[in-house]
Design an enzyme around this catalytic site. Structure first.
Site, mmCIF file in Angstrom:
data_model
loop_
_atom_site.group_PDB
_atom_site.id
_atom_site.type_symbol
_atom_site.label_atom_id
_atom_site.label_comp_id
_atom_site.label_asym_id
_atom_site.label_seq_id
_atom_site.Cartn_x
_atom_site.Cartn_y
_atom_site.Cartn_z
ATOM 1 N N ARG A 1 33.233 9.354 3.616
ATOM 2 C CA ARG A 1 34.680 9.482 3.340
ATOM 3 C C ARG A 1 35.452 9.888 4.577
ATOM 4 O O ARG A 1 36.496 9.308 4.884
ATOM 5 C CB ARG A 1 34.920 10.538 2.258
ATOM 6 C CG ARG A 1 34.321 10.248 0.930
ATOM 7 C CD ARG A 1 34.624 11.375 -0.023
ATOM 8 N NE ARG A 1 35.929 11.200 -0.575
ATOM 9 C CZ ARG A 1 36.176 10.856 -1.844
ATOM 10 N NH1 ARG A 1 35.197 10.708 -2.695
ATOM 11 N NH2 ARG A 1 37.385 10.694 -2.266
ATOM 12 N N ARG B 1 26.304 17.659 -4.596
ATOM 13 C CA ARG B 1 26.304 16.549 -3.637
ATOM 14 C C ARG B 1 25.511 16.932 -2.392
ATOM 15 O O ARG B 1 25.453 18.112 -2.035
ATOM 16 C CB ARG B 1 27.745 16.204 -3.223
ATOM 17 C CG ARG B 1 28.567 15.731 -4.384
ATOM 18 C CD ARG B 1 30.029 15.694 -4.020
ATOM 19 N NE ARG B 1 30.505 14.336 -3.848
ATOM 20 C CZ ARG B 1 31.784 14.027 -3.758
ATOM 21 N NH1 ARG B 1 32.715 14.931 -3.772
ATOM 22 N NH2 ARG B 1 32.157 12.769 -3.616
ATOM 23 N N ALA C 1 38.731 5.543 -6.102
ATOM 24 C CA ALA C 1 39.417 5.339 -4.825
ATOM 25 C C ALA C 1 39.804 3.863 -4.673
ATOM 26 O O ALA C 1 40.863 3.534 -4.133
ATOM 27 C CB ALA C 1 38.516 5.782 -3.681
#
Ligand code: FAD
Length: 433
Positions: A117, A201, A330
């Site tokens: 990202r 994560r 996204a």
């Protein structure tokens, strides 16, 4: 930029705000971005883009697509180029690590398209000209956005104000612009709600992942399904890193809706996945001892009735924050940006002055609501399908496969050019009325 050109204010400089700013600037529009943080920033985690979002990037601007191409990572095995994910039995306790039973595979024209990202955002930020972005500007409220021809006023937390002809709320899941539009923080739909799932994560160096899981599991997109939890892994950073997201369902409430992440220990992840098989346990072994736990909130309950009010319009998560189970939130922001950019570049909008912006935002809302809000709903359903908890389906793999395929294809097959044509035709009808 000519002084008499209308000014479009974008609130928020995440993926939605930055992509939209570039798309509008490339169409010759005058844009100012107001971001609450002191600099652009994204987290160090992977994000996957589906085929519809890749088409939308191309529609926004070729240089956004080029920035994506710089950082995109696909499945590393040549035979898996079109594979989105292999869905495996994470509960398979009988097989050795890396040899879980394959349940089914979903494929599409681009396969897995993942980026880190922060690296993707860095590439795009370079495309935003100097002087466009104003940092440390937390929007508190908006005035004079409905009725009349005057300027819309944005009021920031530091006591300053800014004026614009139209405002695009790109301020994410906790959007102030959404609360403003609905008439207050306590109005149903103003705040996102907890989906009762959270995620850990991690980013694992690829060689370590290969040593632990074997080539196929480490280097290609894998979804490890199981009861009340699922783990997905995919390669990022041109295959040098394996991204991990481990979801778990809970009946507990999230302790603090103001903070969507909380520190957690790896022991908690072991506990959450204790009934899973050895491959999943090996993935957890590779996570850091101190983890961040991400609450999954969305806007599935009380979705906003419209994305527009006067000369303010919601884009991306501000309008439709989704859980991440389709890997398409996204991407939907990028579709939004492509459609909004072409609407606002239409000469008829500028000829009509304030009414033109109102019409463009009405057309956008009318055309985007169904697709974007459906994503929020089906994403929740997907999360439950992956965790064998979906009503009427449970652990029936054939049914899970069929439903996941149909829901994903609905998203992947979206053609942005058709969406833009439809929005423009809607705009023309509104302006004629
Ligand atoms: P944000 O990224 O939240 O950006 C909003 C910006 O606005 C921020 O910069 C913020 O600082 C600023 N802001 C907020 N309030 C104000 C204010 N009042 N004034 C000024 N500025 C403000 N999507 C995919 O397509 N694929 C995936 O694989 C994927 N994985 C995901 C995994 C997880 C765990 C999660 C939680 C989400 C995932 N998503 C994925 C969804 C995706 O992350 C979001 O849809 C996307 O980042 C939203 O972008 P945005 O710009 O609309 O909002």
């Amino acid at each position: 930029m000519a002084a008499d050109k209308p000014t479009i204010a974008i609130v928020g400089g995440g993926i939605s705000g930055v992509v939209l700013a570039i798309a509008l600037i490339r169409r010759g529009l005058n844009v100012q971005v107001y971001e609450q943080a002191h600099a652009f920033g994204e987290i160090g985690a992977g994000v996957a883009f589906s085929p519809n979002s890749v088409r939308a990037m191309q529609a926004c601007s070729p240089d956004i697509y080029a920035a994506f191409e710089e950082v995109v990572t696909h499945n590393q095995s040549p035979s898996k180029k079109k594979v989105w994910f292999d869905f495996q039995d994470g509960y398979d306790k009988d097989s050795k690590v890396g040899e879980e039973k394959l349940l089914f595979t979903l494929t599409n024209e681009y396969g897995a398209n993942s980026v880190h990202r922060a690296h993707f955002l860095d590439g795009m930020v370079k495309l935003v000209p100097e002087g466009v972005t104003h940092f440390k500007k937390h929007l508190d409220t908006i005035e004079n956005a409905t009725g009349g021809e005057g300027k819309v006023t944005l009021k920031f937390h530091d006591g300053t104000t800014a004026e614009a002809d139209a405002v695009l709320g790109c301020d994410g899941i906790k959007a102030r612009t959404r609360a403003w539009m609905l008439g207050g923080d306590d109005v149903p739909g103003a705040a996102p709600v907890y989906t009762h799932k959270y995620a850990y994560r991690g980013l694992i160096p690829m060689q370590r992942a290969v040593d632990a899981l074997g080539d196929d599991n480490a280097k290609n997109g894998k979804m490890h399904l199981g009861k009340d939890g699922h783990i997905l892994t995919f390669p990022v950073d041109h295959g040098s890193v394996m991204n991990v997201v481990a979801f778990h369902t809970t009946s507990d409430e999230w302790p603090d809706a103001k903070h969507l992440t909380m520190p957690a220990k790896k022991e908690q992840a072991y506990e959450d996945f204790k009934d899973f098989g050895p491959t999943v346990h090996k993935i957890i072994d590779m996570l850091e001892p101190e983890l961040d736990c991400w609450a999954i909130f969305d806007t599935a309950v009380d979705p906003v009735p419209a994305y527009n009010k006067g000369r303010v319009c919601l884009i991306g998560d501000a309008g439709h924050a989704t859980s991440p189970h389709h890997g398409a939130g996204a991407g939907m922001c990028i579709e939004d940006a492509a459609i909004m950019a072409d609407l606002l570049a239409d000469p008829s909008v500028h000829e009509a002055g304030a009414k033109g912006f109102e019409a463009a935002f009405q057309a956008y809302s009318d055309c985007r609501k169904e697709r974007t809000q459906s994503l929020v709903q089906t994403s929740r359903r997907s999360g439950d399908l992956y965790e064998w908890r979906a009503e009427g389906v449970g652990a029936d793999i054939e049914k899970i496969h069929k439903e996941c395929k149909a829901m994903n294809e609905q998203i992947w097959n979206g053609q942005v050019d058709e969406m833009i044509r439809e929005a423009k035709s809607c705009l023309a009808t509104i302006l004629k009325a």
